[in-house]
Design an enzyme around this catalytic site. Structure first.
Site, PDB file in Angstrom:
ATOM      1  N   THR A 125       0.584  -1.227  -0.370  1.00  0.00           N
ATOM      2  CA  THR A 125       0.126  -0.403  -0.111  1.00  0.00           C
ATOM      3  C   THR A 125       0.871   0.955  -0.154  1.00  0.00           C
ATOM      4  O   THR A 125       2.055   1.516   0.327  1.00  0.00           O
ATOM      5  CB  THR A 125      -0.749  -0.232   1.164  1.00  0.00           C
ATOM      6  OG1 THR A 125      -1.718   1.555   1.213  1.00  0.00           O
ATOM      7  CG2 THR A 125      -0.326  -0.312   2.564  1.00  0.00           C
ATOM      8  N   GLU A 127       0.348   4.151   1.346  1.00  0.00           N
ATOM      9  CA  GLU A 127       0.335   4.167   3.187  1.00  0.00           C
ATOM     10  C   GLU A 127       1.865   3.728   3.712  1.00  0.00           C
ATOM     11  O   GLU A 127       2.614   5.208   4.513  1.00  0.00           O
ATOM     12  CB  GLU A 127      -0.745   3.535   4.001  1.00  0.00           C
ATOM     13  CG  GLU A 127      -0.830   3.376   5.523  1.00  0.00           C
ATOM     14  CD  GLU A 127      -1.542   5.148   5.854  1.00  0.00           C
ATOM     15  OE1 GLU A 127      -1.889   5.971   4.710  1.00  0.00           O
ATOM     16  OE2 GLU A 127      -0.899   5.753   6.761  1.00  0.00           O
ATOM     17  N   TYR A 148      -0.952   0.454  10.634  1.00  0.00           N
ATOM     18  CA  TYR A 148      -1.206  -0.335  10.080  1.00  0.00           C
ATOM     19  C   TYR A 148       0.106  -0.460   8.421  1.00  0.00           C
ATOM     20  O   TYR A 148       0.008  -1.551   7.786  1.00  0.00           O
ATOM     21  CB  TYR A 148      -2.406   0.519   9.361  1.00  0.00           C
ATOM     22  CG  TYR A 148      -2.640  -0.026   7.642  1.00  0.00           C
ATOM     23  CD1 TYR A 148      -3.182  -1.176   6.764  1.00  0.00           C
ATOM     24  CD2 TYR A 148      -2.774   0.527   6.579  1.00  0.00           C
ATOM     25  CE1 TYR A 148      -4.065  -1.465   6.065  1.00  0.00           C
ATOM     26  CE2 TYR A 148      -2.725  -0.014   4.900  1.00  0.00           C
ATOM     27  CZ  TYR A 148      -3.041  -0.681   5.129  1.00  0.00           C
ATOM     28  OH  TYR A 148      -3.712  -1.156   4.107  1.00  0.00           O
ATOM     29  N   LYS A 152       1.678  -3.478   7.298  1.00  0.00           N
ATOM     30  CA  LYS A 152       2.435  -3.658   5.740  1.00  0.00           C
ATOM     31  C   LYS A 152       3.385  -3.435   4.556  1.00  0.00           C
ATOM     32  O   LYS A 152       4.187  -4.140   4.438  1.00  0.00           O
ATOM     33  CB  LYS A 152       1.000  -2.513   5.204  1.00  0.00           C
ATOM     34  CG  LYS A 152      -0.328  -3.080   5.328  1.00  0.00           C
ATOM     35  CD  LYS A 152      -0.888  -4.105   4.071  1.00  0.00           C
ATOM     36  CE  LYS A 152      -2.269  -4.601   4.492  1.00  0.00           C
ATOM     37  NZ  LYS A 152      -2.684  -5.624   2.671  1.00  0.00           N
TER      38      LYS A 152
HETATM   39  P1  NAP Z   1     -11.461  -4.452   2.847  1.00  0.00           P
HETATM   40  O1  NAP Z   1     -12.330  -4.239   1.821  1.00  0.00           O
HETATM   41  O2  NAP Z   1     -11.145  -4.369   3.958  1.00  0.00           O
HETATM   42  O3  NAP Z   1     -11.383  -6.010   2.744  1.00  0.00           O
HETATM   43  C1  NAP Z   1     -10.675  -6.596   3.690  1.00  0.00           C
HETATM   44  C2  NAP Z   1     -10.322  -8.029   3.724  1.00  0.00           C
HETATM   45  O4  NAP Z   1      -9.675  -8.739   4.542  1.00  0.00           O
HETATM   46  C3  NAP Z   1     -12.191  -8.714   3.434  1.00  0.00           C
HETATM   47  O5  NAP Z   1     -12.403  -9.404   3.071  1.00  0.00           O
HETATM   48  C4  NAP Z   1     -11.829  -9.256   5.272  1.00  0.00           C
HETATM   49  O6  NAP Z   1     -13.039 -10.397   5.805  1.00  0.00           O
HETATM   50  C5  NAP Z   1     -10.562 -10.115   5.176  1.00  0.00           C
HETATM   51  N1  NAP Z   1     -10.183  -9.849   6.005  1.00  0.00           N
HETATM   52  C6  NAP Z   1     -10.032  -8.820   7.512  1.00  0.00           C
HETATM   53  N2  NAP Z   1      -9.023  -9.381   8.878  1.00  0.00           N
HETATM   54  C7  NAP Z   1      -9.106 -10.716   7.814  1.00  0.00           C
HETATM   55  C8  NAP Z   1      -8.329 -11.971   8.346  1.00  0.00           C
HETATM   56  N3  NAP Z   1      -7.401 -11.530  10.311  1.00  0.00           N
HETATM   57  N4  NAP Z   1      -7.791 -12.833   8.434  1.00  0.00           N
HETATM   58  C9  NAP Z   1      -9.223 -13.443   6.937  1.00  0.00           C
HETATM   59  N5  NAP Z   1      -9.243 -12.691   6.088  1.00  0.00           N
HETATM   60  C10 NAP Z   1      -9.245 -11.287   7.125  1.00  0.00           C
HETATM   61  O7  NAP Z   1     -10.333  -4.118   1.542  1.00  0.00           O
HETATM   62  P2  NAP Z   1      -9.514  -4.131   0.661  1.00  0.00           P
HETATM   63  O8  NAP Z   1     -10.332  -1.861  -0.046  1.00  0.00           O
HETATM   64  O9  NAP Z   1     -10.695  -4.375  -0.326  1.00  0.00           O
HETATM   65  O10 NAP Z   1      -8.296  -4.302  -0.184  1.00  0.00           O
HETATM   66  C11 NAP Z   1      -7.644  -5.056  -0.018  1.00  0.00           C
HETATM   67  C12 NAP Z   1      -6.240  -4.913   0.330  1.00  0.00           C
HETATM   68  O11 NAP Z   1      -5.645  -4.118  -0.255  1.00  0.00           O
HETATM   69  C13 NAP Z   1      -6.368  -5.374   1.587  1.00  0.00           C
HETATM   70  O12 NAP Z   1      -5.108  -5.529   2.347  1.00  0.00           O
HETATM   71  C14 NAP Z   1      -6.054  -3.224   2.184  1.00  0.00           C
HETATM   72  O13 NAP Z   1      -4.816  -3.636   3.362  1.00  0.00           O
HETATM   73  C15 NAP Z   1      -5.004  -3.323   0.965  1.00  0.00           C
HETATM   74  N6  NAP Z   1      -4.755  -1.811  -0.022  1.00  0.00           N
HETATM   75  C16 NAP Z   1      -6.208  -1.187  -0.562  1.00  0.00           C
HETATM   76  C17 NAP Z   1      -6.158  -0.048  -0.620  1.00  0.00           C
HETATM   77  C18 NAP Z   1      -7.477   0.918  -0.586  1.00  0.00           C
HETATM   78  O14 NAP Z   1      -7.305   1.305  -1.250  1.00  0.00           O
HETATM   79  N7  NAP Z   1      -8.526  -0.406  -1.296  1.00  0.00           N
HETATM   80  C19 NAP Z   1      -4.883   0.261  -1.412  1.00  0.00           C
HETATM   81  C20 NAP Z   1      -3.953  -0.205  -1.249  1.00  0.00           C
HETATM   82  C21 NAP Z   1      -3.831  -1.624  -0.341  1.00  0.00           C
HETATM   83  P3  NAP Z   1     -14.407  -9.761   7.002  1.00  0.00           P
HETATM   84  O15 NAP Z   1     -15.150  -9.022   5.424  1.00  0.00           O
HETATM   85  O16 NAP Z   1     -14.934 -11.474   7.109  1.00  0.00           O
HETATM   86  O17 NAP Z   1     -14.211  -8.485   6.671  1.00  0.00           O
HETATM   87  N1  GDD Z   2     -11.862   7.419   7.034  1.00  0.00           N
HETATM   88  C1  GDD Z   2     -12.308   8.332   7.161  1.00  0.00           C
HETATM   89  N2  GDD Z   2     -12.773   9.018   8.161  1.00  0.00           N
HETATM   90  N3  GDD Z   2     -11.178   9.368   6.540  1.00  0.00           N
HETATM   91  C2  GDD Z   2     -11.119  10.930   7.250  1.00  0.00           C
HETATM   92  C3  GDD Z   2     -12.388  11.185   7.228  1.00  0.00           C
HETATM   93  C4  GDD Z   2     -13.680  10.366   7.992  1.00  0.00           C
HETATM   94  O1  GDD Z   2     -14.867  10.722   8.380  1.00  0.00           O
HETATM   95  N4  GDD Z   2     -12.592  12.335   7.708  1.00  0.00           N
HETATM   96  C5  GDD Z   2     -11.180  12.941   7.266  1.00  0.00           C
HETATM   97  N5  GDD Z   2     -10.711  12.064   6.136  1.00  0.00           N
HETATM   98  C6  GDD Z   2      -9.010  11.456   5.600  1.00  0.00           C
HETATM   99  C7  GDD Z   2      -8.082  10.757   6.594  1.00  0.00           C
HETATM  100  O2  GDD Z   2      -7.778  11.220   7.960  1.00  0.00           O
HETATM  101  C8  GDD Z   2      -7.036  10.782   5.759  1.00  0.00           C
HETATM  102  O3  GDD Z   2      -6.409  11.539   5.306  1.00  0.00           O
HETATM  103  C9  GDD Z   2      -7.634  10.498   4.132  1.00  0.00           C
HETATM  104  O4  GDD Z   2      -9.397  11.270   4.766  1.00  0.00           O
HETATM  105  C10 GDD Z   2      -8.006   9.228   3.660  1.00  0.00           C
HETATM  106  O5  GDD Z   2      -8.998   8.268   4.778  1.00  0.00           O
HETATM  107  P1  GDD Z   2      -9.551   6.827   4.332  1.00  0.00           P
HETATM  108  O6  GDD Z   2     -10.828   6.922   3.420  1.00  0.00           O
HETATM  109  O7  GDD Z   2      -9.991   6.015   5.584  1.00  0.00           O
HETATM  110  O8  GDD Z   2      -8.099   6.433   3.612  1.00  0.00           O
HETATM  111  P2  GDD Z   2      -6.386   6.157   3.587  1.00  0.00           P
HETATM  112  O9  GDD Z   2      -5.516   6.252   2.600  1.00  0.00           O
HETATM  113  O10 GDD Z   2      -6.181   6.159   4.948  1.00  0.00           O
HETATM  114  O11 GDD Z   2      -6.446   4.781   3.840  1.00  0.00           O
HETATM  115  C11 GDD Z   2      -6.982   3.949   2.338  1.00  0.00           C
HETATM  116  O12 GDD Z   2      -6.107   3.897   1.752  1.00  0.00           O
HETATM  117  C12 GDD Z   2      -4.591   2.816   1.680  1.00  0.00           C
HETATM  118  C13 GDD Z   2      -3.732   3.445   0.280  1.00  0.00           C
HETATM  119  O13 GDD Z   2      -3.361   4.717   0.313  1.00  0.00           O
HETATM  120  C14 GDD Z   2      -6.965   1.927   2.850  1.00  0.00           C
HETATM  121  O14 GDD Z   2      -8.151   1.718   2.137  1.00  0.00           O
HETATM  122  C15 GDD Z   2      -6.142   1.638   3.086  1.00  0.00           C
HETATM  123  O15 GDD Z   2      -6.312  -0.162   3.699  1.00  0.00           O
HETATM  124  C16 GDD Z   2      -4.651   1.341   1.484  1.00  0.00           C
HETATM  125  O16 GDD Z   2      -3.841   1.199   2.106  1.00  0.00           O
END
Ligand code: NAP
Ligand code: GDD
Length: 333
Positions: A125, A127, A148, A152
């Site tokens: 990620t 992050e 987190y 990661k």
């Molecule tokens: P998400 O919607 O939060 O999905 C997370 C998945 O992980 C869910 O299926 C959840 O299962 C499962 N999980 C959580 N804890 C677990 C555990 N202990 N054992 C097995 N499974 C577990 O996340 P996403 O947005 O699809 O992201 C997919 C992956 O990419 C994650 O690893 C995230 O950190 C990474 N990532 C995401 C982004 C982004 O912007 N979306 C960017 C960079 C990296 P449940 O449904 O049971 O909770």
């Molecule tokens: N969640 C959330 N809720 N974020 C907020 C809010 C709120 O009410 N208000 C402001 N924010 C700001 C957070 O402080 C952060 O700067 C930004 O919005 C994005 O927050 P999130 O949507 O929670 O995403 P993230 O960037 O912290 O993390 C996501 O992206 C990562 C990749 O850069 C997640 O999907 C991570 O799993 C992923 O790795």
């Protein structure tokens, strides 16, 4: 027939990846966690598929991973499972480390010990870059700012180590934020699109948010899972950044999303300190050049288009709830 094993199949990315792989003719196996109620709404539409198989397990339970790798004998493993919420990782740092850091090690060990030689994708990620200023690429320094991000980063390096030490085809996709109508409701983009829809349908009048100044590089999740698959089809394992290359503040995202529904965001958004983090990542903007050049991958949907498509989807979904139930839906705002 090629077999893939996906952890996190019930999540946003897992559901899109399962669709993609089923469409390519794969047999898809997914890890699901036992919960007191079923939480498979993102993959419910795939249940008729006889090539989709779900298995109970958990990234914090190494035995379940060893048994599943052994019995499925997958060709490709996608490790998408994680406690993926940055703010929650400050409240549950130990669990986050167990699932997001040691969980990857458990899975890699299960693969190594099996001797199957399956290919491995790690969901790394942006992050991990934390306070490193943008643009961030595969060679930028990692300076994580959350439990987190730190967890990661362990997974990122242990994936590199298993590649080098054991000659595994193991790669990390360093993905910048990617969203969709299937995004979890507590991430900021989905919170905003749901908030816009709830306000437009008269369910509520306001939305509470934290820091509006942070910059993120938001793309469309459906396109990012294509990049994951492409990374595992190459001759040599290599890590890639996937991003749009464009930064947008939370404030700008609000403006676009509210305007799309004919609303002025400043009339409805209220600040709430509880959504701020002890340490913030101020700006993430990816440089996806390597993915363009070597994978032919590019993000096709802009952040503004993404905001509009998410608002459209939530206007429709919230409208249906209000119409069908005749009551206000219980939205996580
Ligand atoms: P998400 O919607 O939060 O999905 C997370 C998945 O992980 C869910 O299926 C959840 O299962 C499962 N999980 C959580 N804890 C677990 C555990 N202990 N054992 C097995 N499974 C577990 O996340 P996403 O947005 O699809 O992201 C997919 C992956 O990419 C994650 O690893 C995230 O950190 C990474 N990532 C995401 C982004 C982004 O912007 N979306 C960017 C960079 C990296 P449940 O449904 O049971 O909770
Ligand atoms: N969640 C959330 N809720 N974020 C907020 C809010 C709120 O009410 N208000 C402001 N924010 C700001 C957070 O402080 C952060 O700067 C930004 O919005 C994005 O927050 P999130 O949507 O929670 O995403 P993230 O960037 O912290 O993390 C996501 O992206 C990562 C990749 O850069 C997640 O999907 C991570 O799993 C992923 O790795």
């Amino acid at each position: 027939m090629r077999r893939a094993f996906i952890t996190g199949i019930t999540g946003q990315d897992g559901s899109y990846l399962a669709e993609l792989l089923l469409g390519k003719g794969y047999e898809v196996h997914g890890l699901v966690r036992r919960a007191s109620t079923l939480n498979r709404s993102r993959i419910d539409h795939l249940h008729a598929e006889d090539r989709l198989h779900l298995h109970y397990g958990d990234l914090t339970d190494g035995v379940s991973l060893v048994n599943l790798i052994h019995s499925i004998a997958p060709h490709e493993v996608y490790n998408l499972g994680a406690q993926s919420h940055v703010k929650v990782s400050f409240e549950m740092p130990e669990y986050t480390a167990s699932a997001d850091a040691v969980g990857t090690l458990r899975l890699l060990e299960a693969i190594r010990a099996s001797g199957l030689g399956c290919r491995f994708y790690q969901a790394s990620t942006s992050e991990m870059f934390g306070s490193t200023p943008p643009p961030q690429s595969e060679i930028s320094a990692f300076r994580p700012r959350s439990p987190y991000g730190a967890a990661k980063l362990y997974s990122h390096w242990v994936t590199v180590n298993y590649r080098e030490a054991y000659d595994l085809f193991a790669v990390s996709g360093i993905l910048f934020n990617h969203e969709s109508p299937r995004r979890g409701e507590s991430f900021v983009t989905r919170k905003i699109s749901l908030g816009v829809a709830a306000i437009k349908h008269g369910v509520t009048d306001h939305l509470h948010l934290g820091n509006l100044a942070a910059v993120r590089d938001w793309g469309y999740a459906k396109e990012y899972v294509e990049g994951m698959w492409q990374m595992l089809q190459r001759d040599e394992p290599e890590d890639f950044v996937l991003a749009t290359g464009t930064g947008t503040t939370i404030r700008q995202f609000c403006e676009t999303a509210f305007a799309h529904a004919g609303l002025n965001w400043e009339d409805h958004v209220r600040h709430d300190k509880q959504y701020e983090r002890p340490t913030e990542v101020d700006a993430l903007i990816g440089d996806p050049s390597r993915a363009h050049e070597r994978l032919g991958w590019t993000a096709r949907t802009t952040t503004d288009e993404l905001a509009r498509l998410m608002v459209d989807a939530d206007l429709e979904a919230v409208g249906r709830l209000v119409r069908d139930r005749g009551v206000s839906p219980n939205l996580p705002l």
